[in-house]
Design an enzyme around this catalytic site. Structure first.
Site, PDB file in Angstrom:
ATOM      1  N   ARG A 100       0.767  -1.185   0.054  1.00 25.48           N
ATOM      2  CA  ARG A 100      -0.121  -0.032  -0.008  1.00 25.48           C
ATOM      3  C   ARG A 100       0.783   1.327  -0.029  1.00 25.48           C
ATOM      4  O   ARG A 100       0.362   2.263  -0.552  1.00 25.48           O
ATOM      5  CB  ARG A 100      -0.869  -0.054   1.133  1.00 25.48           C
ATOM      6  CG  ARG A 100      -1.866  -1.042   1.361  1.00 25.48           C
ATOM      7  CD  ARG A 100      -2.767  -1.012   2.521  1.00 25.48           C
ATOM      8  NE  ARG A 100      -3.801  -2.436   2.845  1.00 25.48           N
ATOM      9  CZ  ARG A 100      -4.761  -2.354   3.363  1.00 25.48           C
ATOM     10  NH1 ARG A 100      -4.982  -1.099   4.263  1.00 25.48           N
ATOM     11  NH2 ARG A 100      -5.242  -3.196   3.516  1.00 25.48           N
ATOM     12  N   GLU A 171     -11.016  -1.559  -5.162  1.00 25.96           N
ATOM     13  CA  GLU A 171     -11.491  -0.764  -4.456  1.00 25.96           C
ATOM     14  C   GLU A 171     -10.747   0.732  -4.245  1.00 25.96           C
ATOM     15  O   GLU A 171      -9.465   0.461  -4.374  1.00 25.96           O
ATOM     16  CB  GLU A 171     -11.603  -1.267  -3.059  1.00 25.96           C
ATOM     17  CG  GLU A 171     -12.153  -0.338  -1.832  1.00 25.96           C
ATOM     18  CD  GLU A 171     -12.254  -0.965  -0.537  1.00 25.96           C
ATOM     19  OE1 GLU A 171     -11.308  -1.693  -0.188  1.00 25.96           O
ATOM     20  OE2 GLU A 171     -13.044  -0.634   0.375  1.00 25.96           O
TER      21      GLU A 171
HETATM   22  C1  LIG Z   1     -10.099  -1.849   6.994  1.00 26.40           C
HETATM   23  C2  LIG Z   1      -9.799  -2.290   8.535  1.00 26.40           C
HETATM   24  C3  LIG Z   1     -10.429  -3.923   8.384  1.00 26.40           C
HETATM   25  O1  LIG Z   1      -9.714  -4.870   7.758  1.00 26.40           O
HETATM   26  C4  LIG Z   1      -9.571  -5.780   8.421  1.00 26.40           C
HETATM   27  N1  LIG Z   1      -8.086  -6.439   7.736  1.00 26.40           N
HETATM   28  C5  LIG Z   1      -7.051  -5.917   7.511  1.00 26.40           C
HETATM   29  N2  LIG Z   1      -6.156  -6.793   6.726  1.00 26.40           N
HETATM   30  C6  LIG Z   1      -6.807  -8.062   6.904  1.00 26.40           C
HETATM   31  C7  LIG Z   1      -6.607  -9.304   6.574  1.00 26.40           C
HETATM   32  N3  LIG Z   1      -5.226  -9.655   5.906  1.00 26.40           N
HETATM   33  N4  LIG Z   1      -7.276 -10.195   6.638  1.00 26.40           N
HETATM   34  C8  LIG Z   1      -8.781  -9.873   7.019  1.00 26.40           C
HETATM   35  N5  LIG Z   1      -9.065  -8.918   7.583  1.00 26.40           N
HETATM   36  C9  LIG Z   1      -8.224  -7.838   7.584  1.00 26.40           C
HETATM   37  C10 LIG Z   1      -9.355  -5.391   9.827  1.00 26.40           C
HETATM   38  O2  LIG Z   1      -9.592  -6.431  10.521  1.00 26.40           O
HETATM   39  C11 LIG Z   1     -10.341  -4.438   9.788  1.00 26.40           C
HETATM   40  O3  LIG Z   1     -11.439  -4.978  10.175  1.00 26.40           O
END
Ligand SMILES: CC[C@H]1O[C@@H](n2cnc3c(N)ncnc32)[C@H](O)[C@@H]1O
Length: 481
Positions: A100, A171
């Site tokens: 990112r 997105e």
């Molecule tokens: C925008 C933030 C959201 O994205 C989720 N998130 C970020 N990276 C991952 C990931 N690698 N796997 C699952 N959920 C993820 C995080 O838990 C939060 O709910």
């Protein structure tokens, strides 16, 4: 760079592509004509726009998690698990934080470390480092559409590689992936770079390949009033449409009061249709994000928050809902926890099928106020840009006419303060430089004063703090102790 809301001509775009594709060796794998042919051969079950359009027509709410791990085989296994055990309709690929930030060197190191350690040492899938061929392995291993979910201010190379790799939804946007995610990246720069991304999607579209675009609705995910997130969503939708994007999902992050949230989704769709009317054949859908703020540590309570988001999404008739997990307060969820969040959500979606929130005066009033606030903001943005939306957006942030609560960016004024009213709806405690009418200011003031009377305290910054922690503590409104 001369930023204006005008479709890039093809020569300029193709010129820029040469520089972008050199940013990492895998850029060499991108051959646009070959990629278009590859996309055209994908089965319909992999085309996001098709699935979204069908859901919209059938008034279904599809479910989708976030998920991403460092290595290819593990990522495929994770996504298959979420399909088989989570019953998810749509698949993500959440991109890691190094990618990112365009830090592909660190992402490379993370891939090696993950393989040495036998577990993901990155918080997402490093798609740029893996490249086009490996993205296609993921796409071909699954039987559902794949969307790239990330938070990348400069997302040009990531778009080139993942779209050539067979992903059918992307997105983000020049505001929604800058202001909530970066401290010191100019809005002018990210609006410009995201025009590139949208021009690439527009090019695929004109060659007959439907790629869906989803601006990031929730922004900072903390008490963002509906009219702020709607203003940003509609601006990013308009900027994308100008570059030739035809399939758009506009989004909104749950606030927690049912009437306000249902009014938010319905007003978002109606406002977007109005503002996008000059662009032909836009296939517009909506996405509802389950609560994006602080979660309870306790897993049972988390399922309560997840289920409330699922119920609200279903009653709002959003085209899709982004699902949280019972590990939200802990960090990256296990695949089991991720699947549990999906199954809980699917249960509510199924139980609420063909039900809807009774339209009442409260719902009508909420829709009316959200529309008024949003229109007053957007009208000033257009004025500031002397009719150019891109210029107007830059100037609006400078003037605090666009202002996102709790954003890290130094380009964000940060004057705005939201707080919940006595029913938990999010109101403006301080509207900063938002160009609101007296009626709108008075409406918000009265709602917060009514809460103050209930709580025997003046509406204040303390309410904001109490509301930020409320859901994590098992409440919605942050009542005084
Ligand atoms: C925008 C933030 C959201 O994205 C989720 N998130 C970020 N990276 C991952 C990931 N690698 N796997 C699952 N959920 C993820 C995080 O838990 C939060 O709910």
């Amino acid at each position: 760079m001369e930023l204006k809301n005008k479709k890039w001509d093809l020569d300029k775009f193709m010129e820029f592509r040469k520089e972008v594709l050199q940013q990492w060796p895998t850029g060499k794998e991108v051959d646009l004509q070959e990629a278009i042919a590859y996309q055209k051969k994908l089965g319909e079950e992999k085309i996001m726009a098709e699935k979204l359009q069908e859901a919209k027509e059938n008034e279904e709410t599809l479910i989708q998690p976030r998920a991403g791990v460092a290595l290819i085989e593990e990522h495929i296994e994770l996504l298959k698990f979420l399909r088989d055990k989570g019953k998810t309709d749509l698949l993500p690929t959440t991109i890691d934080s190094y990618t990112r930030q365009n830090n592909y060197k660190e992402a490379e190191a993370g891939i090696k470390e993950s393989s040495d350690e036998g577990r993901s040492m990155l918080n997402g899938f490093p798609a740029v480092n893996h490249g086009v061929i490996n993205c296609r392995k993921v796409v071909e291993a699954l039987d559902a559409p794949l969307q790239v979910r990330h938070g990348t201010p400069d997302a040009r190379l990531l778009a080139e590689i993942t779209l050539a790799g067979g992903f059918t939804d992307y997105e983000g946007g020049g505001i929604s992936y800058n202001i909530p995610y970066a401290k010191d990246v100019s809005i002018e720069q990210t609006l410009y770079d995201w025009q590139y991304v949208d021009r690439l999607v527009g090019y695929y579209q004109e060659q007959g390949v439907r790629i869906n675009r989803e601006p990031f609705g929730p922004l900072t995910g903390t008490l963002v009033p509906p009219s702020i997130s709607h203003s940003i969503a509609i601006i990013e939708g308009l900027l994308a449409a100008e570059q030739g994007v035809k399939n758009l999902t506009l989004g909104y992050g749950q606030c927690g009061n049912l009437v306000q949230d249902v009014a938010a989704i319905k007003s978002l769709e109606e406002l977007a249709q109005e503002y996008l009317k000059d662009y032909d054949n836009i296939m517009l859908t909506t996405v509802f994000h389950q609560w994006m703020g602080g979660f309870p540590q306790d897993e049972a309570q988390s399922f309560g928050v997840i289920s409330w988001g699922a119920a609200t999404a279903a009653l709002s008739k959003a085209t899709k809902v982004i699902v949280k997990t019972p590990h939200e307060a802990l960090g990256i969820p296990t695949k089991e926890a991720n699947a549990e969040g999906l199954r809980a959500t699917k249960q509510l979606i199924n139980m609420l099928k063909n039900q809807e929130l009774v339209s009442n005066t409260k719902l009508a009033k909420e829709k009316e106020m959200i529309k008024k606030e949003t229109k007053q903001i957007l009208e000033r943005v257009f004025e500031l840009g002397a009719g150019d939306l891109a210029q107007g957006t830059v100037k609006a942030f400078q003037a605090g006419v666009l202002d996102i609560p709790f954003a890290p960016s130094k380009y964000n004024a940060g004057n705005l303060l939201p707080a919940r009213d006595d029913n938990g709806a999010v109101r403006y405690l301080n509207h900063g430089n938002l160009p609101f009418s007296d009626e709108v200011v008075e409406f918000n003031k009265q709602k917060l004063e009514a809460r103050g009377e209930e709580e025997a305290r003046e509406p204040s910054f303390q309410m904001v703090i109490d509301d930020i922690y409320a859901i994590g503590k098992g409440m919605l409104v942050g009542r005084p102790r």
